[in-house]
Write an enzyme that holds these catalytic residues in place. Structure first.
Site, PDB file in Angstrom:
ATOM      1  N   ASP A  14     -41.443 -13.074 -74.689  1.00 44.20           N
ATOM      2  CA  ASP A  14     -41.955 -14.427 -74.935  1.00 44.20           C
ATOM      3  C   ASP A  14     -43.115 -14.801 -74.015  1.00 44.20           C
ATOM      4  OD1 ASP A  14     -41.846 -17.033 -76.254  1.00 44.20           O
ATOM      5  OD2 ASP A  14     -41.351 -17.724 -74.253  1.00 44.20           O
ATOM      6  N   ASN A  66     -40.895 -14.432 -68.851  1.00 34.03           N
ATOM      7  CA  ASN A  66     -42.287 -14.353 -68.376  1.00 34.03           C
ATOM      8  C   ASN A  66     -42.438 -14.972 -66.994  1.00 34.03           C
ATOM      9  OD1 ASN A  66     -41.772 -16.876 -69.459  1.00 34.03           O
ATOM     10  ND2 ASN A  66     -43.888 -17.207 -70.104  1.00 34.03           N
ATOM     11  N   HIS A  87     -34.274 -21.169 -75.394  1.00 35.85           N
ATOM     12  CA  HIS A  87     -35.668 -20.935 -75.013  1.00 35.85           C
ATOM     13  C   HIS A  87     -36.067 -21.844 -73.852  1.00 35.85           C
ATOM     14  CE1 HIS A  87     -39.563 -19.271 -76.832  1.00 35.85           C
ATOM     15  NE2 HIS A  87     -39.847 -19.707 -75.619  1.00 35.85           N
ATOM     16  N   LEU A 141     -37.676 -21.161 -66.751  1.00 31.56           N
ATOM     17  CA  LEU A 141     -37.211 -21.686 -65.460  1.00 31.56           C
ATOM     18  C   LEU A 141     -38.156 -21.311 -64.322  1.00 31.56           C
ATOM     19  CD1 LEU A 141     -33.372 -21.103 -65.867  1.00 31.56           C
ATOM     20  CD2 LEU A 141     -34.616 -23.268 -65.989  1.00 31.56           C
ATOM     21  N   ARG A 142     -39.136 -20.456 -64.608  1.00 32.04           N
ATOM     22  CA  ARG A 142     -40.251 -20.142 -63.702  1.00 32.04           C
ATOM     23  C   ARG A 142     -39.859 -19.368 -62.438  1.00 32.04           C
ATOM     24  NH1 ARG A 142     -43.359 -20.448 -67.704  1.00 32.04           N
ATOM     25  NH2 ARG A 142     -44.281 -22.440 -68.270  1.00 32.04           N
ATOM     26  N   ASP A 155     -38.247 -24.718 -75.616  1.00 32.24           N
ATOM     27  CA  ASP A 155     -39.425 -24.073 -75.024  1.00 32.24           C
ATOM     28  C   ASP A 155     -39.903 -24.876 -73.810  1.00 32.24           C
ATOM     29  OD1 ASP A 155     -41.402 -22.267 -74.478  1.00 32.24           O
ATOM     30  OD2 ASP A 155     -42.535 -22.579 -76.335  1.00 32.24           O
TER      31      ASP A 155
END
Lengths: 307, 432
Positions: B155, B97, B63, B66-67, B308
């Site tokens: 997620d 996401n 989880h 890494l954007r 996360d």
């Protein structure tokens, strides 16, 4: 005291001291020229991210009566509309040389963030649902003025406790000063968890009213209907409104209070708001003196400036 | 590295799913382990000192945010990979996401390529369950699975529609997909910014009740039973969720679960500072939930420790609490938090939660998490379980600084990380 962020930070002695200071500023307010030079050379900024006429005017009047300079940072006409962050705004105001910032914001906790970004004193003028400490000071002062003391007094706070910064601050101030507090509201308008709150809870206003020295009504906001928290304003009034019939259950010297603005006909019947023991005008009048006391306590300790 | 002579990890204690033993690990130039045993002859090899250290498979994070693409100011695949390597990770699963979301082969490929180019960690991609993560229609699992995607999740949000989730589980079965869920019923959670309870009531911050998570955990367990699919329940945060998973596993439902480091180390009381550093989703809960998460990790109900890892820029983490985005960093503190806070677990259990158990869920056991043995890919972590250190967010390899543990004293530090035979971290320093 550097900041006034929360009633939780004050003990009974602090509250008594502020009340005593307020006494002297009430006296100032009764003079032909209600102005003292105490804060000459100090600058007080109102940083209001949420509309509030009475709180802002009350603070500005208080500052002016103490000869402080005032600036108003109005969000609707400012750089905030262009996307400026709270931090940048605070640092910009700070650079102008200021001594106190009164912050009002719709988000809980913003005054704490502001206090990290400025060396000025920060006064919480209301943060979200969280606290409104000067309201609690003026409310407790008004009760003390009328009833002599809060010790042993029984105060009902009625209405939308969950979303109310006034209720959170009042509960803390009233109980620290020795009063017994009963919250009266439907479960949907109470905070979900009251562990650690020194209060009683009731859902039966008729049963509570004969026993109280103060009936404190909160504003019922229309948007609560759309959130399915109460079926209708009509039902709210029927169950929790201080109607004429219900007000007659109060003892003759019990006070009726409201932080304003009132929804006449919803949480309070219009004629009940005019009763002699409805002290909303006293609350507003005392609000100026209380805020003078707060400014004095935070700003006057360093001695006069600009001599 | 000197060429032609390999690397030897010398003097450590090897822990993997087969047990614990004192052994050196010799790695060949092809990136494979060539020998494991005491006092190996390392003539000509580059030596990595592991004295006083534990040698384990490289960690696997199920989880990681890494954007990239879309939020490169907060993190990139490269900067996140470096943080992962420094945290002992050899593999991470990137969450979908992003902007655009990872919901088709093109974006999967972009993430995988960026991971390969960075060369610091085996970056795997998840794929969205629904197109655009909008919760309305299935995403194309086939084309993503063909690129190796195994974990599908929306997620950041849970899939709200039960019927759609059922179809996702049924359709994904043919691709050996694992349906992973961010369990949160929007209509109960929406408008909330922290755990609903005594603290939210006192602080005047709208709350998210535990039941918002638990209802979806229960629902997905029921759907896994209905469809025969495997469901992975992400970042469990409540005692009720742990109980539901424990019961489901005992009944033979194919489900796995992860817990984050912050959900067994922090509580909602942290939010009293109004610092958005403590805003995270699911929110920090209460002491009894923390205890339940720890118990779930100890008894095997929870299969993996996940980070996360959720980088955010300083600007957005300085917004008012209710406006700031949720999320906190995690990759560089996970091992130390586990070693410091999970005192009831053995070192072997903690290593399992970080390595072979998440690797199995992600379908990576052929390369990651498996035994430290001859012929296996040399993905390894060497850490000193006793080194004490103080968290300093400024020293992070992440582009962001939203670390809630600043100033916290922890024990356990990664010394070396090895990715397919190549050291990515030596003596706590990233090698590229």
């Amino acid at each position: 005291m550097k900041h006034l962020l929360s009633i939780a930070d004050l003990d009974a002695d602090d509250l008594h001291e502020l009340h005593r200071l307020t006494d002297s500023f009430v006296e100032v307010g009764q003079r032909p020229i209600p102005k003292v030079p105490t804060l000459r050379g100090r600058t007080v900024v109102s940083l209001f991210y949420e509309d509030s006429t009475r709180t802002r005017l009350s603070f500005e009047t208080a500052a002016k009566r103490m000869s402080a300079d005032t600036m108003t940072f109005s969000v609707s006409t400012s750089s905030v509309k262009k996307g400026e962050s709270v931090r940048d705004t605070v640092e910009t105001i700070e650079a102008m040389g200021i001594h106190a910032i009164v912050v009002r914001h719709s988000s809980a906790g913003v005054p704490w963030q502001v206090a990290q970004w400025t060396s000025a004193s920060v006064i919480n003028g209301g943060d979200g649902w969280h606290e409104h400490p000067t309201q609690a000071l003026l409310d407790s002062y008004t009760i003390r003025q009328r009833l002599g003391s809060l010790v042993g007094r029984h105060i009902a706070i009625v209405g939308d406790i969950k979303h109310s910064r006034v209720a959170r601050s009042d509960v803390l101030a009233f109980t620290k000063l020795g009063a017994e507090v009963t919250l009266v509201a439907p479960p949907t308008l109470l905070p979900p968890n009251l562990d650690g709150w020194p209060v009683n809870v009731s859902h039966d206003l008729d049963a509570v009213l004969p026993k109280v020295d103060v009936c404190y009504l909160l504003r019922m906001q229309r948007e609560r209907m759309t959130e399915a928290l109460v079926p209708s304003l009509r039902e709210y009034t029927a169950l929790y409104g201080l109607t004429r019939r219900r007000a007659s259950l109060l003892s003759t010297d019990a006070l009726i209070m409201h932080p304003g603005p009132m929804n006449r006909g919803v949480e309070i019947a219009g004629e009940v708001a005019e009763w002699p023991n409805a002290v909303m005008v006293d609350q507003v009048r005392n609000g100026v003196a209380v805020r003078m006391a707060v400014l004095f306590l935070l700003l006057a300790s360093e001695g006069p400036v600009g001599e | 590295m000197s060429s032609g002579s390999g690397t030897i990890v010398r003097g450590g204690r090897v822990i993997d799913e087969t047990g614990t033993r004192r052994a050196d690990v010799a790695i060949g130039d092809d990136g494979q382990i060539v020998a494991v045993g005491p006092d190996l002859d390392g003539t000509g090899a580059t030596t990595l000192d592991a004295s006083g250290c534990v040698v384990t498979p490289g960690f696997v994070d199920l989880h990681t945010h890494l954007r990239e693409p879309g939020r490169e100011e907060a993190e990139t695949v490269e900067s996140g990979s470096r943080a992962a390597a420094l945290g002992g990770y050899a593999a991470v699963v990137a969450m979908p996401n992003t902007e655009p979301p990872i919901d088709c082969a093109a974006v999967v490929r972009q993430v995988l390529d960026a991971g390969a180019a960075a060369g610091l960690c085996d970056v795997r991609s998840s794929g969205a369950v629904t197109a655009g993560r909008k919760g309305e229609a299935l995403a194309p699992y086939g084309e993503m699975a063909a690129l190796g995607v195994r974990i599908f999740t929306d997620d950041g949000n849970g899939v709200q529609d039960e019927g759609l989730m059922r179809r996702a589980m049924e359709y994904g079965r043919t691709m050996n997909a694992v349906m992973a869920q961010h369990c949160e019923i929007d209509s109960l959670a929406s408008g909330g910014h922290m755990n609903e309870g005594a603290w939210s009531s006192k602080l005047g911050i709208p709350g998210i009740p535990a039941e918002a998570e638990e209802l979806m955990v229960a629902r997905d367990i029921a759907l896994a039973k209905l469809t025969g699919a495997t469901v992975h329940l992400q970042h469990l945060s409540t005692a009720g969720s742990v109980d539901l998973v424990r019961t489901a596993k005992a009944a033979g439902v194919r489900c796995t679960a992860e817990a984050t480091t912050h959900h067994f180390t922090l509580t909602d009381e942290c939010c009293a500072s109004y610092s958005p550093l403590f805003k995270v989703n699911p929110p920090l809960r209460i002491d009894s939930d923390v205890a339940a998460i720890k118990a779930g990790l100890a008894d095997g109900t929870i299969d993996a420790i996940a980070t996360d890892h959720a980088p955010h820029t300083q600007e957005v983490k300085e917004l008012p609490f209710d406006e700031a985005p949720p999320g906190m960093l995690g990759l560089e503190t996970a091992l130390a938090l586990a070693l410091t806070e999970l005192g009831d677990l053995s070192l072997e259990q903690i290593v399992g939660l970080l390595t072979w158990r998440p690797a199995a869920i992600a379908g990576l056991s052929d390369m990651h998490g498996g035994p430290v043995a001859e012929g296996r890919a040399a993905n390894l972590c060497v850490f000193d379980p006793e080194t004490a250190w103080t968290v300093d967010p400024a020293r992070s390899a992440s582009r962001s600084r939203n670390n809630p543990y600043a100033g916290r004293k922890l024990k356990g530090k990664v010394r070396h990380t090895i990715l397919f035979g190549t050291p990515t971290v030596i003596d706590g320093e990233a090698q590229r």
